[in-house]
Scaffold this active site. Structure first.
Site, PDB file in Angstrom:
ATOM      1  N   ASP A 225      24.699   0.623-103.599  1.00 31.99           N
ATOM      2  CA  ASP A 225      23.532   0.893-104.453  1.00 31.99           C
ATOM      3  C   ASP A 225      23.536   2.342-104.918  1.00 31.99           C
ATOM      4  O   ASP A 225      24.399   3.126-104.546  1.00 31.99           O
ATOM      5  CB  ASP A 225      22.259   0.644-103.639  1.00 31.99           C
ATOM      6  CG  ASP A 225      22.231   1.526-102.395  1.00 31.99           C
ATOM      7  OD1 ASP A 225      21.749   2.654-102.495  1.00 31.99           O
ATOM      8  OD2 ASP A 225      22.724   1.102-101.327  1.00 31.99           O
ATOM      9  N   ASP A 227      20.891   4.485-104.299  1.00 36.34           N
ATOM     10  CA  ASP A 227      19.794   5.109-103.558  1.00 36.34           C
ATOM     11  C   ASP A 227      18.451   4.890-104.258  1.00 36.34           C
ATOM     12  O   ASP A 227      17.944   3.779-104.219  1.00 36.34           O
ATOM     13  CB  ASP A 227      20.091   6.598-103.299  1.00 36.34           C
ATOM     14  CG  ASP A 227      19.289   7.134-102.118  1.00 36.34           C
ATOM     15  OD1 ASP A 227      18.936   6.326-101.246  1.00 36.34           O
ATOM     16  OD2 ASP A 227      19.021   8.341-102.059  1.00 36.34           O
TER      17      ASP A 227
END
Ligand code: ZN
Length: 285
Positions: A225, A227
């Site tokens: 991802d 964050d």
């Protein structure tokens, strides 16, 4: 009189003779269980408590490999509640000399995207509640962690990745946060402004405890991802636990191929300095 226990080089006094049960240790998520189908199961208790789960030992390419799911079989230990010392100590008692620590990470840079694999070379510790040393005195011990990840294993990992056709980033600094919550936007902005690449909750103190026990440690980070998202791109939402698990599982096949190849090509004997980490770490009285 013959002793019930034998004390080898990797053996702690008083511990049953489990030395040479395994030479390589792998930490990982539940998705790894399938790799170890025909394996031996071991329940261990160390002086630091129980490891996260039963340890599975299997043979891969003629090498004995032990596996511990660091969050427990049911993912019952969040990052700040993992008994890192018991996990590392359990590997040590089995005779493990090299540890492979795959983990999920968030990216702090736009150019590092989900699905990428990074072999970290540095970490920054932002955790604060963890037991992060085996040495609380009286034997005061200061190990060097200038280069916390084993240079020999990193080199082997690059070669292995090339052989199996997996692209990896060969450098990366991971900031390790306490968790279990994810970062605020302000925290994430601060971390990226420092030039750090990745964010995670488990790399510390796993890597430095391995160093304190003179074991080599290799990190393999899977980016799951961004964050809190990417600035200027509202399409990319802040990370959720669901995202982390989904992307990690999507990449488990590549991770397995890479780890198997690393295990295959690791030389039998170590030529790095990790096995001598304690030599200069103590003040001679
Ligand atoms: Zn090493």
């Amino acid at each position: 009189m013959a002793s019930a226990y034998r004390y080898g080089k990797n053996q702690l006094p008083g511990a049953p003779n489990l030395n040479k049960k395994a030479e390589i240790g792998v930490f990982g998520g539940s998705g790894f269980y399938s790799l170890f189908k025909t394996a031996e199961k071991l329940s261990l208790k160390t002086k630091y408590g129980k490891p996260s789960d039963t340890i599975t030992v299997s043979e891969i390419h003629g090498k004995r490999v032990a596996f511990i799911p660091r969050h427990g079989a049911k993912h019952q230990f969040p990052p700040h509640m993992i008994n890192y010392r018991a996990n590392i100590e359990a590997f040590k008692r089995l005779g493990v000399e090299r540890v492979i620590g795959p983990c999920a990470v968030g990216s702090l840079k736009p150019e590092i995207g989900p699905g990428q694999i990074v072999i970290c070379d540095q970490f920054v510790n932002f955790t604060h509640s963890r037991k992060d040393t085996f040495y609380d005195g009286p034997l005061t011990t200061h190990v060097s962690t200038a280069d916390p990840y084993c240079p020999e294993m990193r080199k082997v990992a690059f070669e292995a990745a090339e052989r199996v056709g997996i692209e990896v980033r060969k450098k990366g600094t991971v900031v390790v946060i306490e968790g279990p919550r994810f970062s605020t936007r302000a925290e994430s902005k601060f971390f990226s402004s420092q030039g750090w690449d990745l964010i995670n909750m488990t790399q510390y103190p796993e890597v430095t405890l391995a160093r304190e026990r003179e074991m080599c440690y290799l990190n393999i980070s899977i980016v799951t991802d961004y964050d809190v998202g990417l600035e200027g791109n509202p399409e990319i939402k802040p990370v959720t636990h669901e995202d982390v698990i989904r992307v990690f599982n999507e990449n488990i096949g590549r991770l397995r191929d890479l780890i198997f190849e690393i295990v295959r090509v690791l030389p039998k004997e170590r030529s790095c300095e990790c096995s001598k980490a304690l030599e200069k770490a103590r003040i001679k009285a």
